[in-house]
Write a protein that holds these residues in place. Sequence first.
Motif, PDB file in Angstrom:
ATOM      1  N   VAL A  46       0.859  -1.185   0.000  1.00 14.37           N
ATOM      2  CA  VAL A  46       0.000   0.000   0.000  1.00 14.37           C
ATOM      3  C   VAL A  46       0.895   1.233   0.000  1.00 14.37           C
ATOM      4  O   VAL A  46       1.781   1.361   0.852  1.00 14.37           O
ATOM      5  N   ARG A  72      -0.835  14.715   5.544  1.00 14.26           N
ATOM      6  CA  ARG A  72      -1.398  13.811   6.554  1.00 14.26           C
ATOM      7  C   ARG A  72      -1.275  12.336   6.183  1.00 14.26           C
ATOM      8  O   ARG A  72      -1.918  11.500   6.800  1.00 14.26           O
ATOM      9  N   SER A  75      -0.838   9.686   9.001  1.00 16.99           N
ATOM     10  CA  SER A  75      -1.962   9.221   9.813  1.00 16.99           C
ATOM     11  C   SER A  75      -2.756   8.139   9.080  1.00 16.99           C
ATOM     12  O   SER A  75      -3.129   7.127   9.666  1.00 16.99           O
ATOM     13  N   VAL A  76      -2.987   8.344   7.790  1.00 17.83           N
ATOM     14  CA  VAL A  76      -3.722   7.341   7.010  1.00 17.83           C
ATOM     15  C   VAL A  76      -2.933   6.024   7.001  1.00 17.83           C
ATOM     16  O   VAL A  76      -3.484   4.943   7.238  1.00 17.83           O
ATOM     17  N   THR A  78      -0.803   4.962   9.168  1.00 22.92           N
ATOM     18  CA  THR A  78      -0.840   4.346  10.496  1.00 22.92           C
ATOM     19  C   THR A  78      -2.140   3.559  10.680  1.00 22.92           C
ATOM     20  O   THR A  78      -2.146   2.454  11.223  1.00 22.92           O
ATOM     21  N   GLY A  79      -3.257   4.150  10.234  1.00 19.26           N
ATOM     22  CA  GLY A  79      -4.545   3.438  10.328  1.00 19.26           C
ATOM     23  C   GLY A  79      -4.546   2.154   9.514  1.00 19.26           C
ATOM     24  O   GLY A  79      -5.071   1.123   9.948  1.00 19.26           O
ATOM     25  N   VAL A  80      -3.932   2.201   8.333  1.00 21.44           N
ATOM     26  CA  VAL A  80      -3.846   1.001   7.483  1.00 21.44           C
ATOM     27  C   VAL A  80      -3.015  -0.061   8.200  1.00 21.44           C
ATOM     28  O   VAL A  80      -3.410  -1.221   8.325  1.00 21.44           O
ATOM     29  N   LEU A  82      -2.257  -0.421  11.359  1.00 16.38           N
ATOM     30  CA  LEU A  82      -2.846  -0.959  12.585  1.00 16.38           C
ATOM     31  C   LEU A  82      -3.938  -1.976  12.267  1.00 16.38           C
ATOM     32  O   LEU A  82      -4.192  -2.895  13.041  1.00 16.38           O
ATOM     33  N   THR A  83      -4.613  -1.790  11.132  1.00 14.34           N
ATOM     34  CA  THR A  83      -5.680  -2.718  10.771  1.00 14.34           C
ATOM     35  C   THR A  83      -5.112  -3.988  10.146  1.00 14.34           C
ATOM     36  O   THR A  83      -5.564  -5.085  10.431  1.00 14.34           O
ATOM     37  N   GLN A  84      -4.109  -3.821   9.279  1.00 16.47           N
ATOM     38  CA  GLN A  84      -3.501  -4.989   8.624  1.00 16.47           C
ATOM     39  C   GLN A  84      -1.984  -4.902   8.748  1.00 16.47           C
ATOM     40  O   GLN A  84      -1.299  -4.441   7.825  1.00 16.47           O
ATOM     41  N   LEU A  87       0.748  -5.840   5.907  1.00 22.04           N
ATOM     42  CA  LEU A  87       0.918  -5.135   4.638  1.00 22.04           C
ATOM     43  C   LEU A  87       2.253  -4.383   4.640  1.00 22.04           C
ATOM     44  O   LEU A  87       2.734  -3.968   5.692  1.00 22.04           O
ATOM     45  N   TYR A 303       5.498  -0.304  16.726  1.00 19.05           N
ATOM     46  CA  TYR A 303       4.217   0.192  17.240  1.00 19.05           C
ATOM     47  C   TYR A 303       3.063  -0.789  17.087  1.00 19.05           C
ATOM     48  O   TYR A 303       2.396  -1.153  18.054  1.00 19.05           O
TER      49      TYR A 303
ATOM     50  N   PHE B 281     -12.172   0.264  15.174  1.00 15.23           N
ATOM     51  CA  PHE B 281     -10.998   1.139  15.279  1.00 15.23           C
ATOM     52  C   PHE B 281     -11.462   2.534  15.656  1.00 15.23           C
ATOM     53  O   PHE B 281     -12.349   3.107  15.013  1.00 15.23           O
ATOM     54  N   GLY B 318      -7.633  10.932  10.175  1.00 18.80           N
ATOM     55  CA  GLY B 318      -6.817  10.360   9.108  1.00 18.80           C
ATOM     56  C   GLY B 318      -6.559   8.883   9.349  1.00 18.80           C
ATOM     57  O   GLY B 318      -6.703   8.049   8.441  1.00 18.80           O
ATOM     58  N   ALA B 319      -6.225   8.556  10.589  1.00 20.49           N
ATOM     59  CA  ALA B 319      -5.977   7.156  10.926  1.00 20.49           C
ATOM     60  C   ALA B 319      -7.263   6.341  10.785  1.00 20.49           C
ATOM     61  O   ALA B 319      -7.242   5.197  10.332  1.00 20.49           O
ATOM     62  N   GLY B 322      -7.717   5.617   7.172  1.00 19.38           N
ATOM     63  CA  GLY B 322      -6.787   4.562   6.774  1.00 19.38           C
ATOM     64  C   GLY B 322      -7.263   3.193   7.248  1.00 19.38           C
ATOM     65  O   GLY B 322      -7.202   2.199   6.519  1.00 19.38           O
ATOM     66  N   ALA B 323      -7.770   3.162   8.492  1.00 18.84           N
ATOM     67  CA  ALA B 323      -8.263   1.900   9.058  1.00 18.84           C
ATOM     68  C   ALA B 323      -9.488   1.411   8.287  1.00 18.84           C
ATOM     69  O   ALA B 323      -9.643   0.218   8.031  1.00 18.84           O
ATOM     70  N   ALA B 326      -8.551  -0.103   5.090  1.00 23.11           N
ATOM     71  CA  ALA B 326      -7.974  -1.439   5.260  1.00 23.11           C
ATOM     72  C   ALA B 326      -8.975  -2.438   5.839  1.00 23.11           C
ATOM     73  O   ALA B 326      -8.616  -3.588   6.073  1.00 23.11           O
TER      74      ALA B 326
END
Lengths: 337, 633
Positions: A46, A72, A75-76, A78-80, A82-84, A87, A303, B281, B318-319, B322-323, B326
Motif C-alpha cells: 500500500v 497527513r 496518519s492514514v 498508520t490506520g492502514v 494498525l488494521t492490517q 501489509l 508500534y 478502530f 486520518g488514521a 486509513g483503518a 484497510a
Amino acid sequence: MAEALVRKDYVSDVEVRWCVGCGDYGILKAFTVAMAKLQLPREKVVIVSGIGCSSRFPYYVDTYGFHSVHGRAPSVATGVKLTQPDLSVWIVTGDGDALSIGGNHFIHLMRRNPDINMLLFNNQIYGLTKGQASPTSPQGKITKSTPFGLIDGPMHPLPMALTAGATFVARVPDTDNAMITDVLIQAHKHKGVSFVEIMQNCNIFNDGAWFPIAKKANRAENSIVLKHGEPMTFGENNSKGFRLKGMDIEIVDMEKDGVDVSELLVHDMYSKDATLAFKLANLQHPEFPYPLGVFRQIEAPVYESGVSKQEHDVAEKLGRGDVKKMLHSGETWEVSV
Amino acid sequence: MQKEVSAKKAPDKSSSIDEDRRSNAPEELDITTIRFAGDSGDGMQLLGTRFANTSAVFGEDVMTLAEYPAEIRAPAGTIAGVSGFQLSMGPQDIYTAGDMVDVLVAMNPAALKSNLEHVRKDGILIVNEDTFTEKNLKKVGYEENPLENSALAGYRVFPVGISKMTATALEPLGVEREQIGKSKNLFALGLICWLFNMPLDNTLNWLKTKFSKKPEVIKANTEALMAGNKYGDSNELFVTSYIIKQPEHKKQPGTYRYLNGNSALSMGLITAAEQAGLHLFLGSYPITPASDVLHELSRHKEFPVTTFQAEDEIAAIGAAIGASYAGSLAITSTSGPGMALKTEFLGLAVSVELPLVVINVMRGGPSTGLPTKMEQSDLFQALWSRPGESPLIVLAANSPKDCFDTAIEACRLTLKYMTPVIILSDGYIANGSEAWRIPSLDELPEMKAQFHTDAEKFHPYQRDPKTLARPWAIPGTAGLEHRVGGLEKEDITGGVDQSPENHEKMVHYRAEKVRRVCADIPPLEIEGNPVADLLVVGWGSSYGAITRAVMNSNNDGVPVASVHIKHLSPLPQDLGDILKRYKKVLIVENNLGQLWTLLRSIYLVDAKLLSKVNGVPFKISEVENKIREMVKG
C-alpha cells in the motif's frame, strides 16, 4: 509457485504526468525495481501519499494506493498498518508535505515507530503550486513567494527524523538508481519506521538544487557514502576522510596531511548512541560533502506489534470480548413481568 | 413535588412537605429534583452518580445532569470552582434532570450562593455548616452568614456539620486527615439516602469493588456513609423522610442498567462492530466532553478494539480513514473545535466513499467556547462544513440511552451506503445518565459488511444499483489493486478524471446516494395530540424537555403534538407532509435557529423558533410556556 514478478508488473497503466526530466522518474523506476527484487505480492503493498508532485506516485504503481490530503499521509498509513499489520506500507511525500503542513505527523510517525517506510522527495521547492519557497529552501532563495529572498532558515529532515526517534534513517540522490534500490530494500527489511530522504531535482522550478552530486563525475568530491564498519573516506581515490577533532568532525586529506586511515571515523550505523548519526546528518554542503547511505538503523519496539500484543494480552486475561457480557456489566437489576 | 413539572394525576397532598407532621411514616413524593453542589474537589459528581444509581436500582426513573467547571481545580471555595450534579427521579417517565430543585445539598457557601437561584421557594437546603467560616463567606461576597440571618427565608434550611461529623466518625479509626476530607461526600450520601429511604447496600458493594485494593479507603468511606445515615435517623432536625411513589405502570420487563450517553455510544459501537463481524478502530484526540468515548473504548481491547490516541484531531480522523480503507469499522470522536479540524479529511472520506462514523459531542461555541456546557450549535457545521458539495449522513441522539441506538444506526448506514455518518450528541446527554433496558442481541438491526473479493469485472466505483454504494475492496485482496484519492474520480473505474461531464455526474451520484438513505428511515412518530393545531419540532437532547412539556400541556387541556428528528441528513421523507398538516410549527433548539432555518428553507413553512443558548438545556417549563403562548396567540 506463482511466476516470479518482474518490474513491469508493478507499473500501473496510468500515464505518468510528471514534467519531462523530473527526478521523480528515476525514483519510480528504482522503486519498482526494488519491488521486483523483493518479490512483494502486489496486493500486499500500500502506498499512501499526501499532496504535491511526489504524492502522485501511488497512481503509477500497480499496488494498492491512497492519495490522501496534504501532509497527513502518516496518519492514514498508520490506520492502514494498525488494521492490517502484514501489509508493506509506504508513504511518499515531499519537503512541503512532510515538513511544513505535515510536520506534526512526521514527528509522531517517527516516535511511534510503526513498520512503515517514508520516502521524502526533497527538491527544496513547492513544485505543484509552481515555485514557492519550501521549508528546506536555503536562506536567501529567490522564489515566487520570496522575490526579495527567503528570510527563514531551512529545516533539515535527517536530524529531525533522528531527534524524533526514527530507527532507520538514510539519504540517497535521485540520480543513483542502484543506491536508491538498495536503500529501499534495506528500508523494507527494517522492522520499524524507515525514513529515506531522496535528494530530488525539480528541473522546472529549482533546477540544480542538488547539482554538486547530480552528476556521477562530481559525486566523489561532494558526497561521502556511509558504509557500516568502514572508515569514512571520499574524494578521487578515496584520499580524503572524516576525523574527529574534539567534538567536531573535520576533513583530512590523508596524503597531504599525512594521516593514516586508522585515524578516520568508522561508520557504525547500529550504534545505540545517535550522536554520530546526528553529527553526520547535520553536516552541510559546501563545507562538507553530503553524507549518503544509511545513517542509522536500530532495533526498537514496533508500534503495531505493541498494539496487537496489548489487545491479545487483554483478551487472554479477560477472555475474548462478549457483547452480552459487556452490556450486562456493572450494576443491573431485573424488572419482572 | 414540583408544580412546574407535576406528572399527570399527581395527588394534591403529595405536592408539599408538611412541616408540622412529626410522624415517622415517610411522606410520599412524585417527581423530585435534587442537586448536589460543592467544590470541584469535593466529589459531587461521584456523590450524585451514586445516588442516581441507587435510585435507579431501587426502581425509580432517573435522569441526571452534570455541571462542572472547565477548570480542573479552581481555587477552593470560589464560585468558579463549584461543581454540580442534578438529578430528577420519580416513579416513571422522567425525561429531564428537572427544572427547579427541590433539595439542594450545598457543601460550602460558594455552592449555596451559585445554586440558590435553581431552588424552588419552600425547597430544602442541606448545608455543610462547617464550611461557613468568615474566610469562605468573604470569598463569595457574603457580608454575613446566610445561615444566621434572613437571607434564606422561605427555604427550609438544614445546617449539618458534615465536615466535623465525618471527622468525628473517622478519627477514632485512625483515618488520615486527607481521606477524611475525601469521605465527606459519602457522609452526605448516607444522609440523603436516609432522607429518601434508599438502601445503602448497592453503594457498599460499589465501594468494595471500586477500592478493592485499598481496604483503608473502603473502611473510611463505609464509616462515613453509615455515619451520615445514622445521623438522619437519630436526629430531630428532619421532621420526616420521603419516599418516591410506586410507578402506576409496570416498566417493560427485562434487565436494566444505568448509563450515560458517552458509555452508551461506546457500547453501541462495539456492539455494531461485533454484529457486523468487523474490527472496531477508534482514532481520537482528547477533548471535552467527548474524551469518555476514547476512555471507554480503550477499556475494551478484549474484543479486540483498537484505540489510537493521535497527535491531533486531524491525525485521528486520518488514521480512522486509513483503518476503514484497510477494512476496520472506523470511528473518530470529538467536539466542535475538533470537528473544525477534521473537515478536510471528512471531505476526503466523502470522496473516497468509505465507511466512517464521526462523533461530535457538542459543547458551547464558537472557538473554545464553553467546553463543559451543552449546546446544539454544530448542526450547520455537520451538514455543510466541508469543501465542495459534500453530502453525508447526519444523525442526532436524543437521550443518554438513545446514544446506543444512534451508534448502531450510524454503523448500519455507513456500512450499507459507504459514506461517512456524523453523530451529534452533546454535553448534556454525554454526561447525563438514565436507566436503560438492555436489549437482547436479536432485537438489534441486521448489520452487514461485505468486502469485495471477486476480481472479475472489478471496478472500484461500480455502484450498487439500489444504494449507489461502491464496493469495499480492501488491501490484501489479490486482483483488486487500485488507487483512491481526493482527486475527482472517473465514474465506474475510479481513475482520475476532471472532465466537466464526469464531475457533474459524480457530484450528483454522491448527493443521490445520501438522498436514498430516506428509504431506510422509519416514519416519524408523532407524540402528544396528533390533531392539535400546534406541532413542536426538535432534535437531539431537547427531546426530554419537549416530550414532558407536550405531555403536561395536553394533560392541562392545551392540545399540542410533537415530532423529534433523529435523521437530520437526509431528512425523513414524511417530514414535509407532517409540517404542512399543522397550522403552527414551533422549533425548539439550543442555537440561534439552525434547524429552524433549514426547515423554513426546504419546506417553506412559517415555523417559529424557541431558542436558548446559555449552555444549559431547556427547562420543561420554558417549552411549556412557549406552547401555551402559541396555542393562545
